[in-house]
Write a protein that holds these residues in place. Structure first.
Motif, short mmCIF file in Angstrom:
data_model
loop_
_atom_site.label_atom_id
_atom_site.label_comp_id
_atom_site.label_asym_id
_atom_site.label_seq_id
_atom_site.Cartn_x
_atom_site.Cartn_y
_atom_site.Cartn_z
N GLY A 69 15.50 4.52 29.19
CA GLY A 69 15.93 5.16 30.42
C GLY A 69 14.70 5.33 31.29
N VAL A 70 14.76 4.84 32.53
CA VAL A 70 13.59 4.87 33.41
C VAL A 70 14.00 5.40 34.78
CG1 VAL A 70 12.38 3.01 32.21
CG2 VAL A 70 13.95 2.45 34.08
N ASP A 71 12.99 5.77 35.58
CA ASP A 71 13.29 6.29 36.91
C ASP A 71 13.72 5.18 37.86
OD1 ASP A 71 10.74 5.11 37.15
OD2 ASP A 71 10.15 6.50 38.74
N ASP A 72 13.12 4.00 37.72
CA ASP A 72 13.45 2.87 38.59
C ASP A 72 12.85 1.61 37.99
OD1 ASP A 72 14.45 1.49 40.78
OD2 ASP A 72 12.66 1.83 42.00
N THR A 135 28.93 9.29 43.67
CA THR A 135 28.87 9.90 45.00
C THR A 135 28.29 11.30 44.90
OG1 THR A 135 30.15 10.33 47.00
CG2 THR A 135 31.18 10.92 44.90
N LYS A 136 27.73 11.77 45.99
CA LYS A 136 27.13 13.10 46.01
C LYS A 136 28.23 14.15 46.16
CE LYS A 136 24.47 15.18 49.34
NZ LYS A 136 23.34 15.24 50.28
N GLY A 137 28.26 15.12 45.27
CA GLY A 137 29.26 16.18 45.32
C GLY A 137 28.62 17.50 45.69
N ASP A 138 29.09 18.58 45.04
CA ASP A 138 28.56 19.92 45.32
C ASP A 138 27.14 20.12 44.78
OD1 ASP A 138 30.89 20.63 46.57
OD2 ASP A 138 31.78 21.56 44.79
N SER A 139 26.80 19.36 43.77
CA SER A 139 25.46 19.49 43.20
C SER A 139 24.80 18.12 43.15
CB SER A 139 25.53 20.10 41.79
OG SER A 139 26.28 19.26 40.95
N ILE A 140 23.49 18.13 43.02
CA ILE A 140 22.74 16.87 42.98
C ILE A 140 22.68 16.37 41.56
CG2 ILE A 140 20.48 15.84 43.35
CD1 ILE A 140 20.04 17.89 45.59
N THR A 141 23.05 15.10 41.38
CA THR A 141 22.97 14.45 40.08
C THR A 141 22.16 13.18 40.23
OG1 THR A 141 25.16 15.29 39.48
CG2 THR A 141 24.30 13.45 38.19
N PHE A 142 21.12 13.04 39.43
CA PHE A 142 20.31 11.83 39.50
C PHE A 142 21.00 10.71 38.73
CE2 PHE A 142 16.99 15.06 40.17
CZ PHE A 142 16.37 14.53 41.29
N SER A 143 21.02 9.53 39.31
CA SER A 143 21.52 8.33 38.63
C SER A 143 20.33 7.40 38.43
CB SER A 143 22.60 7.64 39.46
OG SER A 143 23.73 8.47 39.59
N THR A 144 20.06 7.07 37.19
CA THR A 144 18.89 6.24 36.88
C THR A 144 19.31 5.05 36.04
OG1 THR A 144 18.43 7.59 34.93
CG2 THR A 144 17.29 8.20 36.97
N PRO A 145 18.56 3.94 36.13
CA PRO A 145 18.92 2.76 35.35
C PRO A 145 18.45 2.86 33.91
CG PRO A 145 16.99 2.30 36.70
CD PRO A 145 17.44 3.70 37.04
N SER A 146 19.08 2.09 33.05
CA SER A 146 18.60 1.93 31.67
C SER A 146 18.58 0.44 31.38
CB SER A 146 19.48 2.67 30.67
OG SER A 146 20.78 2.14 30.67
N ILE A 147 17.73 0.06 30.47
CA ILE A 147 17.59 -1.34 30.10
C ILE A 147 17.51 -1.43 28.59
CG2 ILE A 147 15.07 -1.29 30.41
CD1 ILE A 147 15.33 -4.22 31.46
N GLU A 148 18.21 -2.41 28.04
CA GLU A 148 18.29 -2.55 26.59
C GLU A 148 17.66 -3.87 26.16
OE1 GLU A 148 21.95 -3.33 23.71
OE2 GLU A 148 21.97 -1.30 24.55
N GLY A 149 16.87 -3.80 25.10
CA GLY A 149 16.21 -5.00 24.59
C GLY A 149 16.34 -5.11 23.09
N THR A 150 16.23 -6.34 22.61
CA THR A 150 16.24 -6.60 21.18
C THR A 150 14.81 -6.70 20.68
OG1 THR A 150 18.33 -7.78 21.35
CG2 THR A 150 17.01 -8.20 19.38
#
Length: 199
Positions: A69-72, A135-150
């Motif tokens: 899990g990474v920021d970007d 989508t942005k609602g009543d509170s802020i939720t961060f959405s971040t990418p994840s990457i999977e490797g073997t």
């Protein structure tokens, strides 16, 4: 000891020798800011039964799965890890034929005593990063990418003739010289064995 943090997520490109496939590692490059790292391992197992019991049990590393899990994930890193390309307009294009080259992955985890545990995974091949959007609602939720490797063992044997898949060290172990961890990100750690010792 339990870990309470994760940072310094790096990757190092791999160049393979044409005939042997032995790996040479390039200089480590920061991958992204780390949020999480989950490593699960699959073992190859075999049991030899003799005299109505298990006479031999073998458990060997088969492969592993690393989920980061990474920021970007920027365009340059995404292209290197997944084989995506950037077009003339600077747009990252992912195609069904894409496939990134294996890389080494390094990171460290902070322990409860303030010291660090360092890792290098010697050969990881990543797939396409997943994206979570909301989508942005009543509170802020961060959405971040994840990457999977073997995770797989490397082709190049170490000084003992074995094929390592991971290097791991605690900086506060009494037999670890400070230079081992201070130089951890200058290059991928190469195992050292005293071949002059008599058995």
């Amino acid at each position: 000891m339990a870990t309470i943090g994760l940072d310094k997520l790096y990757y190092a490109p791999i160049t393979e020798a044409p005939t042997t496939g032995y790996e040479t590692y390039g200089a480590p490059v920061m991958l992204a800011k780390a949020i999480s790292a989950e490593l699960s391992i699959e073992l190859a197992e075999a049991t030899l039964w003799a005299d109505d019991g298990a006479a031999e049990i073998i458990k060997e590393f088969k492969n592993g799965k690393l989920t980061l899990g990474v920021d970007d994930i920027g365009k340059t890193v995404a292209a290197k890890l997944t084989g995506a390309t950037t077009d003339e307009n600077g747009v990252l294009i992912s195609a069904s034929e894409d496939g990134g080259e294996p890389v080494a992955i390094g990171f460290r985890a902070k322990k409860a005593n303030g010291k660090y545990r360092y890792f290098w995974l010697y050969r990881v091949k990543f797939g396409i990063p997943s994206t979570n959007l909301a989508t942005k609602g009543d509170s802020i939720t961060f959405s971040t990418p994840s990457i999977e490797g073997t995770v797989s063992r490397r082709n190049k044997p170490d000084g003992n003739g074995r094929h390592p898949w991971k290097a791991e060290v605690n900086e506060d172990d009494v037999d670890v010289l400070p230079v081992v961890t201070s130089d951890w990100y200058t290059e991928v750690y190469e195992p050292e064995f005293d071949t002059d010792l008599e058995v």
